[in-house]
Design an enzyme around this catalytic site. Structure first.
Site, PDB file in Angstrom:
ATOM      1  N   TYR A 137       0.822  -1.210   0.000  1.00 44.72           N
ATOM      2  CA  TYR A 137       0.000   0.000   0.000  1.00 44.72           C
ATOM      3  C   TYR A 137       0.861   1.268   0.000  1.00 44.72           C
ATOM      4  O   TYR A 137       0.428   2.314  -0.470  1.00 44.72           O
ATOM      5  CB  TYR A 137      -0.903   0.038   1.229  1.00 44.72           C
ATOM      6  CG  TYR A 137      -2.249  -0.618   1.063  1.00 44.72           C
ATOM      7  CD1 TYR A 137      -2.358  -1.914   0.576  1.00 44.72           C
ATOM      8  CD2 TYR A 137      -3.411   0.060   1.421  1.00 44.72           C
ATOM      9  CE1 TYR A 137      -3.597  -2.520   0.451  1.00 44.72           C
ATOM     10  CE2 TYR A 137      -4.650  -0.542   1.294  1.00 44.72           C
ATOM     11  CZ  TYR A 137      -4.740  -1.822   0.811  1.00 44.72           C
ATOM     12  OH  TYR A 137      -5.969  -2.411   0.689  1.00 44.72           O
ATOM     13  N   LYS A 187       3.061 -15.391   1.781  1.00 44.46           N
ATOM     14  CA  LYS A 187       3.224 -16.094   0.505  1.00 44.46           C
ATOM     15  C   LYS A 187       4.721 -16.353   0.360  1.00 44.46           C
ATOM     16  O   LYS A 187       5.362 -15.952  -0.621  1.00 44.46           O
ATOM     17  CB  LYS A 187       2.646 -15.224  -0.629  1.00 44.46           C
ATOM     18  CG  LYS A 187       2.562 -15.917  -1.976  1.00 44.46           C
ATOM     19  CD  LYS A 187       1.484 -16.987  -2.047  1.00 44.46           C
ATOM     20  CE  LYS A 187       1.557 -17.723  -3.383  1.00 44.46           C
ATOM     21  NZ  LYS A 187       0.614 -18.868  -3.469  1.00 44.46           N
ATOM     22  N   ASP A 219      -3.190 -18.211  -0.104  1.00 48.11           N
ATOM     23  CA  ASP A 219      -4.222 -18.890  -0.899  1.00 48.11           C
ATOM     24  C   ASP A 219      -4.905 -19.972  -0.066  1.00 48.11           C
ATOM     25  O   ASP A 219      -6.127 -20.107  -0.060  1.00 48.11           O
ATOM     26  CB  ASP A 219      -3.642 -19.443  -2.213  1.00 48.11           C
ATOM     27  CG  ASP A 219      -2.356 -20.235  -2.033  1.00 48.11           C
ATOM     28  OD1 ASP A 219      -1.757 -20.213  -0.932  1.00 48.11           O
ATOM     29  OD2 ASP A 219      -1.937 -20.894  -3.013  1.00 48.11           O
ATOM     30  N   ASP A 243      -6.378  -6.950   3.963  1.00 44.25           N
ATOM     31  CA  ASP A 243      -7.521  -6.272   3.351  1.00 44.25           C
ATOM     32  C   ASP A 243      -8.473  -7.318   2.759  1.00 44.25           C
ATOM     33  O   ASP A 243      -9.687  -7.292   2.992  1.00 44.25           O
ATOM     34  CB  ASP A 243      -7.027  -5.328   2.252  1.00 44.25           C
ATOM     35  CG  ASP A 243      -8.156  -4.616   1.533  1.00 44.25           C
ATOM     36  OD1 ASP A 243      -9.059  -4.113   2.221  1.00 44.25           O
ATOM     37  OD2 ASP A 243      -8.152  -4.588   0.285  1.00 44.25           O
ATOM     38  N   ASP A 247     -12.350  -8.984   4.445  1.00 44.54           N
ATOM     39  CA  ASP A 247     -13.671  -8.940   3.801  1.00 44.54           C
ATOM     40  C   ASP A 247     -14.289 -10.336   3.763  1.00 44.54           C
ATOM     41  O   ASP A 247     -15.489 -10.509   4.014  1.00 44.54           O
ATOM     42  CB  ASP A 247     -13.566  -8.420   2.356  1.00 44.54           C
ATOM     43  CG  ASP A 247     -13.813  -6.913   2.261  1.00 44.54           C
ATOM     44  OD1 ASP A 247     -13.501  -6.205   3.232  1.00 44.54           O
ATOM     45  OD2 ASP A 247     -14.317  -6.462   1.214  1.00 44.54           O
TER      46      ASP A 247
HETATM   47  C1  IPM Z   1     -10.376  -1.192   4.129  1.00 42.63           C
HETATM   48  C2  IPM Z   1     -10.642  -0.516   2.817  1.00 42.63           C
HETATM   49  C3  IPM Z   1      -9.498   0.433   2.514  1.00 42.63           C
HETATM   50  C4  IPM Z   1      -8.240  -0.399   2.412  1.00 42.63           C
HETATM   51  C5  IPM Z   1      -9.692   1.310   1.261  1.00 42.63           C
HETATM   52  C6  IPM Z   1     -10.973   2.092   1.309  1.00 42.63           C
HETATM   53  C7  IPM Z   1      -8.516   2.225   1.031  1.00 42.63           C
HETATM   54  O1  IPM Z   1     -10.852  -1.463   1.823  1.00 42.63           O
HETATM   55  O2  IPM Z   1     -10.242  -0.474   5.145  1.00 42.63           O
HETATM   56  O3  IPM Z   1     -10.318  -2.419   4.157  1.00 42.63           O
HETATM   57  O4  IPM Z   1      -7.941  -0.974   1.356  1.00 42.63           O
HETATM   58  O5  IPM Z   1      -7.521  -0.470   3.419  1.00 42.63           O
HETATM   59 MG    MG Z   2     -10.958  -3.463   2.541  1.00 46.99          MG
END
Ligand code: IPM
Ligand code: MG
Length: 356
Positions: A137, A187, A219, A243, A247
């Site tokens: 990042y 990885k 993975d 990240d 999710d």
């Molecule tokens: C998160 C989001 C952020 C990230 C974005 C909005 C920059 O997806 O907080 O997970 O990638 O960190």
């Molecule tokens: Mg995110």
């Protein structure tokens, strides 16, 4: 002592949900001083930059930052360094909020809102510890360059040993307060930077002999998360893998609309935000689930303000509301005869306040 909070509503459902979350905090009757700040798209409109200095200064002064969400289609075509997301990344970096805690906990009453079978997720309680201020990042060099009519895009995934060490310590420490097991995700079979990650995590383990440590390739980790998520206790990983995996883990609990997060620096200051984004497609329609941000406020009370009891009260209120069958659209069960009732954003917040 008055706690100083900087509330940043941001864009989309972030701006919609924040006033309700402040109502919840207000209902606790505590001594809080709440200032408001701009970040993201709304800051681009008002100040021409996604991270105004006024916001940055206020964030440095505050005990904690409570954040809605940033971003939206309106700003998606701006150059990368002027997008709303850049404001969020800049804030994380400026506060050195390197330790991102993303718990994925299943409220029992939501077991049938998960995309997995209830028995696979019942009792699920995972904590993802994501490194937040390094890795690909932030790595340099980065960019898109043109030569001879062709373009080339590149980023750099880079971690210094010290960055890995400090996040590993946070993760081992938290594992010690929970189930005593830590999974480090990398990885290392392909990427040198994550070979170093694995080496450093293994070295830090020497200081935490009571914690059981294992290493899993990313993975495989993604696969295991959707196959048998309850095998995990604490997961520690870098910025990008964290990240993605967070999710996936969030969805196991029924909805991205349920998951809070804390991003802490070494001084205990933190940024508290939902894992979900600004969801422009549903913004302004009173359908967004405010619980992820409400639960983020609870994490703020616990981790930055030392108000454990107030944090417990919020979490208990959320649990009670869910037990009573009150649901926003995102957590409605597929099975239509379940004994639940669908409400909007404001009614959900009202219900939490009533349950307090
Ligand atoms: C998160 C989001 C952020 C990230 C974005 C909005 C920059 O997806 O907080 O997970 O990638 O960190
Ligand atoms: Mg995110």
């Amino acid at each position: 002592m008055t706690h100083r909070i900087l509330a940043i509503p941001g864009d989309g459902i972030g701006a919609e949900v924040m006033p309700h979350v402040l109502r919840v905090l207000d209902a606790l009757g505590m001594d809080l001083s709440v200032e408001s700040g701009t970040l993201g798209g709304v800051a681009i409109e008002e100040h021409g930059t996604p991270l105004p200095t006024s916001t940055l200064d206020a964030a440095r002064e505050a005990d904690a930052v409570l954040l809605g969400a940033v971003g939206g289609p309106k700003w998606d075509n701006l150059p990368m360094d002027r997008r709303p997301e850049k404001g969020l990344l800049g804030l994380r970096a400026a506060l050195d909020a390197f330790a991102n805690l993303r718990p994925a906990m299943l409220f029992e009453s939501l077991a049938n809102a998960s995309s997995l079978r209830p028995e696979l997720v019942a009792g699920l309680d995972i904590l993802i510890v994501r490194e937040l201020t390094g890795g690909i990042y932030f790595g340099e060099p980065r960019g898109i360059e043109s030569a001879n009519g062709r373009r080339r895009g590149y980023n750099t995934d880079v971690y210094a040993d010290g960055e890995i060490e400090r996040i590993a310590r946070v993760a081992f420490d938290l594992a010690g307060k929970r189930g005593g097991r830590l999974t480090s995700v990398d990885k290392a079979n392909v990427l040198e930077v994550t070979q170093l990650w694995r080496d450093v995590v293994t070295e830090v383990h020497a200081d935490f002999p009571n914690i059981e440590l294992n290493h899993v390739y990313v993975d495989n980790a993604a696969m295991q998360l959707v196959r048998a998520p309850k095998q995990f206790d604490v997961i520690v990983t870098g910025n990008l893998f964290g990240d993605i995996l967070s999710d996936a883990a969030a969805m196991l609990t029924g909805s991205l609309g349920m998951l809070p997060s804390a991003s802490l620096n070494a001084k205990g200051q933190g940024i508290y935000e939902p894992v979900h984004g600004s969801a422009p497609d549903i913004a302004g329609r009173n359908v967004a689930n405010p619980l992820a941000t409400i639960l983020s406020a609870a994490m703020m009370l616990r981790y930055s303000l030392g108000e454990e009891t107030a944090a417990d009260r919020i979490e208990a209120a959320v649990n009670a509301v869910l037990e009573r069958g009150i649901r926003t659209a995102d957590i409605m069960p597929a099975d239509s005869d379940a004994d639940v009732c669908q409400v909007g954003t404001d009614e959900m917040a009202d219900a939490v306040i009533a349950a307090l």
